[in-house]
Design an enzyme around this catalytic site. Structure first.
Site, mmCIF file in Angstrom:
data_model
loop_
_atom_site.group_PDB
_atom_site.id
_atom_site.type_symbol
_atom_site.label_atom_id
_atom_site.label_comp_id
_atom_site.label_asym_id
_atom_site.label_seq_id
_atom_site.Cartn_x
_atom_site.Cartn_y
_atom_site.Cartn_z
ATOM 1 N N TYR A 61 0.825 -1.208 0.000
ATOM 2 C CA TYR A 61 0.000 0.000 0.000
ATOM 3 C C TYR A 61 0.861 1.261 0.000
ATOM 4 C CZ TYR A 61 -4.228 -2.762 0.910
ATOM 5 O OH TYR A 61 -5.286 -3.645 0.831
ATOM 6 N N PRO A 230 -16.403 -1.965 0.340
ATOM 7 C CA PRO A 230 -17.792 -2.200 0.751
ATOM 8 C C PRO A 230 -18.789 -1.141 0.308
ATOM 9 C CG PRO A 230 -16.522 -1.367 2.611
ATOM 10 C CD PRO A 230 -15.545 -1.624 1.500
ATOM 11 N N ALA A 232 -18.228 0.462 -2.760
ATOM 12 C CA ALA A 232 -17.978 0.579 -4.202
ATOM 13 C C ALA A 232 -17.317 1.901 -4.571
ATOM 14 C CB ALA A 232 -19.278 0.392 -4.982
#
Length: 321
Positions: A61, A230, A232
């Protein structure tokens, strides 16, 4: 916030988790800036204040800067009060120079990836390590050797996977000595395939999205489902101008339900996942403290069966069969 106890562990976690993918700023080799670090500390502290206790990372990340930024929050977030999770197995195309992008579940990479995460996070151990995306060249015995080394050294307490199907989990389970206790997968109203395959499996012309009974397998074997993406990417609140009609309809219904319940659209969208009996744990990824607060209100929203199906129908763009 209400909690889940992860089966086969002594870990109690908040029903909503915080995903740290974006807190490191840019996805390049530029150093972490003080401004980015300060913003990361603010949003992480807000998440903890809202009752979130599981913080999700991955070694890739923002090229490691997200883990580095999180370490700056140790003054406000106590290590012994949270569950720290990271993932490994994805390698960039320039690592080393000239190499292609790939997945890597080799013993050497798993070990070195965890050691890098621990160094950047400034901690002695991870509560959870997940294998990030399936490696077609995986040798389960090699994964088992890496897990044994990390577990026996105290560097990792528990293990799991991400984006794995039921068959891929079963293959690993045949070799590893530790239980696989979590599977982090993409699930949302606009990406409901793990849930919807169950009602589409015997309908002519409908694909089962290759979900392969993954959700049911995890429920049967006590594996926590964690949902990435969760909401989108925010489309459930602010659909783009060219969004498909079912996306706009779903966003409108969410807004209506939020107004009726005196809550936030974020809370309604996440409550749809929380309503599922599998005990799904949404991983929110916003970097805005106010949206963290808005999301955590989902813990107090209880959707009826009728409301759940109304959202499901809107997101599918058609009635259930």
């Amino acid at each position: 916030m209400k909690t889940y106890t992860i089966p086969k562990t002594d870990l109690t976690v908040s029903r909503i988790a915080y995903g740290c993918m974006k807190i490191g700023g840019s996805w390049d080799d530029e150093p972490l800036t003080q401004a980015t670090e300060d913003a990361a500390v603010r949003v992480v502290a807000t998440a903890y204040e809202q009752g979130i206790t599981l913080f999700d990372h991955a070694d890739i990340y923002t090229r490691g800067k997200s883990e580095q930024a999180f370490a700056a929050a140790w003054g406000t977030v106590p290590r012994d009060k949270i569950v720290l999770q990271s993932k490994c197995g994805i390698r960039f195309g320039d690592d080393p120079p000239g190499a292609p992008a790939r997945f890597d579940f080799s013993y050497g990479h798993i070990i070195s990836a965890v050691e890098g995460s621990l160094r950047r996070l400034q901690t002695d151990y991870l509560d959870l390590l997940l294998l990030h995306r399936p490696d077609p060249l995986v040798e389960p015995e090699e994964v088992a050797r890496a897990f044994d080394a990390l577990h026996s050294s105290g560097k990792v307490r528990y293990f799991g996977v991400s984006n794995h199907t039921a068959g891929q989990i079963a293959l690993l389970e045949a070799s590893v000595n530790q239980s696989l206790v979590a599977n982090q997968v993409q699930v949302s109203l606009l990406h409901p395939y793990l849930i919807s395959e169950g009602i589409l499996a015997n309908i002519h012309g409908k694909a089962a999205a290759l979900a392969s009974g993954t959700l049911d397998y995890c429920r049967l074997h006590g594996i926590l489902i964690q949902a990435w993406g969760p909401v989108a990417g925010g489309q459930l609140f602010n659909p783009p101008e060219n969004a498909a009609p079912h996306v706009k309809a779903t966003a409108a219904l969410i807004a209506q339900m939020a107004a009726e319940r005196d809550t936030t659209p974020e809370a309604v969208a996440l409550a749809w996942l929380l309503r599922h009996p599998a005990g799904i744990q949404p991983i929110i990824g916003t970097t805005k403290p106010e949206r963290v607060e808005a999301s955590c209100r989902a813990d107090d929203v209880n959707l009826s069966r009728e409301a759940w199906y109304a959202l499901f129908e809107a997101a599918r763009g058609e009635r259930v069969p």
